[in-house]
Write a protein that holds these residues in place. Structure first.
Motif, PDB file in Angstrom:
ATOM      1  N   ARG A  24       0.024  15.510  -6.197  1.00 41.90           N
ATOM      2  CA  ARG A  24       0.824  14.240  -6.012  1.00 41.90           C
ATOM      3  C   ARG A  24       0.121  12.595  -5.921  1.00 41.90           C
ATOM      4  NH1 ARG A  24       4.021  17.297  -2.083  1.00 41.90           N
ATOM      5  NH2 ARG A  24       5.315  18.041  -4.232  1.00 41.90           N
ATOM      6  N   ILE A  25       0.337  11.763  -6.253  1.00 39.58           N
ATOM      7  CA  ILE A  25      -0.113  10.615  -5.102  1.00 39.58           C
ATOM      8  C   ILE A  25       1.277   9.626  -4.764  1.00 39.58           C
ATOM      9  CG2 ILE A  25      -0.618   8.273  -6.009  1.00 39.58           C
ATOM     10  CD1 ILE A  25      -0.538  10.416  -8.773  1.00 39.58           C
ATOM     11  N   ASN A  26       1.096  10.124  -3.246  1.00 41.85           N
ATOM     12  CA  ASN A  26       2.378   9.078  -2.098  1.00 41.85           C
ATOM     13  C   ASN A  26       2.077   7.302  -2.677  1.00 41.85           C
ATOM     14  OD1 ASN A  26       3.107  11.746  -1.161  1.00 41.85           O
ATOM     15  ND2 ASN A  26       1.412  12.111  -0.659  1.00 41.85           N
ATOM     16  N   LEU A  27       2.745   6.583  -2.174  1.00 40.18           N
ATOM     17  CA  LEU A  27       2.462   5.530  -2.197  1.00 40.18           C
ATOM     18  C   LEU A  27       3.038   5.226  -1.403  1.00 40.18           C
ATOM     19  CD1 LEU A  27       3.166   4.950  -6.274  1.00 40.18           C
ATOM     20  CD2 LEU A  27       1.065   5.059  -5.451  1.00 40.18           C
ATOM     21  N   LYS A  28       2.126   3.715  -0.409  1.00 39.46           N
ATOM     22  CA  LYS A  28       2.609   3.593   0.840  1.00 39.46           C
ATOM     23  C   LYS A  28       2.926   1.920   0.316  1.00 39.46           C
ATOM     24  CE  LYS A  28       2.596   5.027   5.010  1.00 39.46           C
ATOM     25  NZ  LYS A  28       1.211   5.706   6.263  1.00 39.46           N
ATOM     26  N   SER A  29       3.797   0.392   0.932  1.00 38.83           N
ATOM     27  CA  SER A  29       3.309  -1.164   0.409  1.00 38.83           C
ATOM     28  C   SER A  29       2.478  -1.111   1.267  1.00 38.83           C
ATOM     29  CB  SER A  29       4.747  -1.700   0.795  1.00 38.83           C
ATOM     30  OG  SER A  29       5.778  -1.633  -0.172  1.00 38.83           O
ATOM     31  N   SER A  30       1.341  -1.908   0.906  1.00 40.39           N
ATOM     32  CA  SER A  30       0.114  -2.308   1.319  1.00 40.39           C
ATOM     33  C   SER A  30      -0.631  -3.798   1.086  1.00 40.39           C
ATOM     34  CB  SER A  30      -1.075  -1.382   2.032  1.00 40.39           C
ATOM     35  OG  SER A  30      -2.557  -2.078   1.815  1.00 40.39           O
ATOM     36  N   SER A  31       0.309  -4.581   1.753  1.00 38.42           N
ATOM     37  CA  SER A  31      -0.758  -6.204   1.640  1.00 38.42           C
ATOM     38  C   SER A  31      -1.455  -5.848   1.465  1.00 38.42           C
ATOM     39  CB  SER A  31       0.470  -7.296   2.561  1.00 38.42           C
ATOM     40  OG  SER A  31      -0.246  -6.783   3.868  1.00 38.42           O
ATOM     41  N   SER A  32      -3.270  -5.602   2.163  1.00 40.04           N
ATOM     42  CA  SER A  32      -4.039  -4.967   2.405  1.00 40.04           C
ATOM     43  C   SER A  32      -4.815  -4.493   0.745  1.00 40.04           C
ATOM     44  CB  SER A  32      -4.777  -4.772   2.713  1.00 40.04           C
ATOM     45  OG  SER A  32      -4.585  -2.958   3.274  1.00 40.04           O
ATOM     46  N   ALA A  33      -3.796  -3.570   0.235  1.00 43.68           N
ATOM     47  CA  ALA A  33      -4.898  -3.748  -1.286  1.00 43.68           C
ATOM     48  C   ALA A  33      -4.221  -4.447  -2.671  1.00 43.68           C
ATOM     49  CB  ALA A  33      -3.502  -2.042  -1.745  1.00 43.68           C
ATOM     50  N   LEU A  34      -3.617  -4.946  -2.340  1.00 39.74           N
ATOM     51  CA  LEU A  34      -3.069  -6.103  -3.460  1.00 39.74           C
ATOM     52  C   LEU A  34      -4.059  -6.811  -4.267  1.00 39.74           C
ATOM     53  CD1 LEU A  34      -0.045  -7.273  -4.488  1.00 39.74           C
ATOM     54  CD2 LEU A  34      -0.520  -8.995  -3.167  1.00 39.74           C
ATOM     55  N   HIS A  35      -4.068  -6.521  -5.552  1.00 44.18           N
ATOM     56  CA  HIS A  35      -5.395  -7.775  -6.133  1.00 44.18           C
ATOM     57  C   HIS A  35      -6.587  -6.602  -5.642  1.00 44.18           C
ATOM     58  CE1 HIS A  35      -1.512  -9.637  -7.431  1.00 44.18           C
ATOM     59  NE2 HIS A  35      -1.573 -10.622  -6.866  1.00 44.18           N
ATOM     60  N   ILE A  36      -6.847  -6.138  -4.829  1.00 38.90           N
ATOM     61  CA  ILE A  36      -7.747  -4.977  -4.683  1.00 38.90           C
ATOM     62  C   ILE A  36      -9.408  -5.229  -6.027  1.00 38.90           C
ATOM     63  CG2 ILE A  36      -8.555  -5.287  -2.226  1.00 38.90           C
ATOM     64  CD1 ILE A  36      -8.300  -2.208  -2.355  1.00 38.90           C
ATOM     65  N   ASN A  37      -8.358  -4.393  -6.673  1.00 37.48           N
ATOM     66  CA  ASN A  37      -8.888  -3.961  -8.084  1.00 37.48           C
ATOM     67  C   ASN A  37      -8.174  -4.845  -9.494  1.00 37.48           C
ATOM     68  OD1 ASN A  37     -10.808  -2.393  -6.391  1.00 37.48           O
ATOM     69  ND2 ASN A  37      -9.383  -0.715  -6.713  1.00 37.48           N
ATOM     70  N   GLN A  38      -8.650  -6.383  -9.051  1.00 40.85           N
ATOM     71  CA  GLN A  38      -7.760  -6.785  -9.923  1.00 40.85           C
ATOM     72  C   GLN A  38      -8.967  -6.893 -11.550  1.00 40.85           C
ATOM     73  OE1 GLN A  38      -7.286 -10.741  -9.796  1.00 40.85           O
ATOM     74  NE2 GLN A  38      -5.156 -10.365 -10.584  1.00 40.85           N
ATOM     75  N   HIS A  39     -10.247  -6.847 -11.039  1.00 44.51           N
ATOM     76  CA  HIS A  39     -10.403  -6.821 -12.282  1.00 44.51           C
ATOM     77  C   HIS A  39     -10.719  -5.513 -12.575  1.00 44.51           C
ATOM     78  CE1 HIS A  39     -13.259  -5.027  -8.668  1.00 44.51           C
ATOM     79  NE2 HIS A  39     -14.138  -4.873  -9.610  1.00 44.51           N
TER      80      HIS A  39
END
Ligand SMILES: Cc1cc2nc3c(=O)[nH]c(=O)nc-3n(C[C@H](O)[C@H](O)[C@H](O)COP(=O)(O)O)c2cc1C
Length: 290
Positions: A56-71
């Motif tokens: 199970r993958i629980n997702l939570k909105s998090s602006s700090s996560a945005l694009h951290i792994n874009q590459h």
């Protein structure tokens, strides 16, 4: 996420070890995609309230996560298993460090081998694995069932190993099977693999502390991240898991590398090569249900 047991490989993977590793690969892609879209993720392995094996993958909105792994996210659609010979060029030390330091769970480690003598010894394990596997008719039948000898077969099933993705031509099934039965043996596959490994820059061994379903999923996660990181560095990779799939050899490998109670899980070669045609992807709505 649930395992798809209709696609298990009972001969080569009797314990479903690699099936759970594959599930881990998909899980890591999902996590990287979610983070790229601004969600933090919390993963639960086998929650008690589910009757079947489930992640199970629980997702939570998090602006700090945005694009951290874009590459890494961008590499999801360009990554591939590249089964051809490579160009023998070495991977620079800084890039090796990036591969070695790929983020994994605490229970998983990655050992890189770039020394010729060590690679030669590991290649001997692969050779022995090929000789043992191809000596088993059930192994060969299972392999043939998963080969998609031509484009029509590949498009019909959207899975398996399309010939083109191994650098082979698209041929009618009867011809492909005939060719395989006349030409392929443990010895011939061993020679092909020896050349492929020789032209690679190195080998990567994925090792886990435990040998249970969670460890297999975590291995898949580590491998996927490794493979995505490699892709961002223009480095290709392919599997040579024979020494782990054959249980006697797995024990010998564990002893040879003094791994103690740790378990080898995946053996991968890496290096530089032109891309091969991509394997097909089943449509999302076929694998996601609501
Ligand atoms: C656990 C695991 C084991 C695999 N073992 C092999 C292998 O023994 N030989 C091989 O050619 N490919 C192997 N593969 C690669 C898959 O065949 C490949 O990922 C799949 O066909 C999709 O193609 P892609 O990686 O190019 O997207 C393995 C992949 C995983 C995750």
């Amino acid at each position: 996420m649930f395992p798809d047991f209709s696609r298990r490989l009972p001969v080569v993977d009797p314990d479903n070890r690699e099936l759970y590793i594959s599930l881990g690969c998909a899980l890591e892609n999902l996590i990287i995609a979610a983070e790229n879209m601004g969600y933090s993720t919390d993963v639960q392995y086998f929650p008690q309230d589910e009757p079947e094996d489930c992640i199970r993958i629980n997702l939570k909105s998090s602006s700090s996560a945005l694009h951290i792994n874009q590459h890494l996210f961008k590499a999801i659609s360009t990554r591939q298993s590249t089964r051809s010979e490579y160009d023998s060029n070495p991977v620079p030390g800084a890039d090796l460090k990036q591969l070695e330091n790929v983020k994994t769970s605490r229970n998983i480690s990655i050992q890189l081998f770039t020394d010729n003598n060590k690679i030669k010894t590991l290649t001997e394990f692969v050779t022995e694995g090929n000789l043992k596997q191809y000596d088993d008719e059930k192994f060969l039948n299972e392999l043939i069932n998963w080969i998609r000898f031509n484009d029509a077969e590949a498009i019909k099933t959207m899975d398996g190993l399309p010939s083109r993705c191994s650098g082979n031509p698209s041929v009618p099934r009867w011809l492909g099977k005939l060719f395989l039965s006349l030409t392929v043996s443990g010895k011939s596959q061993a020679q092909i693999d020896q050349k492929r490994i020789k032209t690679s820059s190195g080998l990567a061994l994925f090792i886990s502390e435990k040998d249970d379903k969670q460890a297999w999923i975590e291995t898949g996660r580590a491998f996927e991240r490794f493979s995505l990181m490699a892709t961002t560095l223009n480095i290709k990779n392919a599997h040579h898991n024979q020494p782990i799939e054959v249980s006697d050899l797995r024990n010998h490998l564990t002893e040879h590398l003094s791994l103690g109670s740790m378990k080898p899980q995946l053996l991968i070669r890496f290096g530089y090569a032109k891309p091969l045609p991509y394997s097909l992807r089943r449509p999302v709505n076929e694998i996601v249900t609501s």
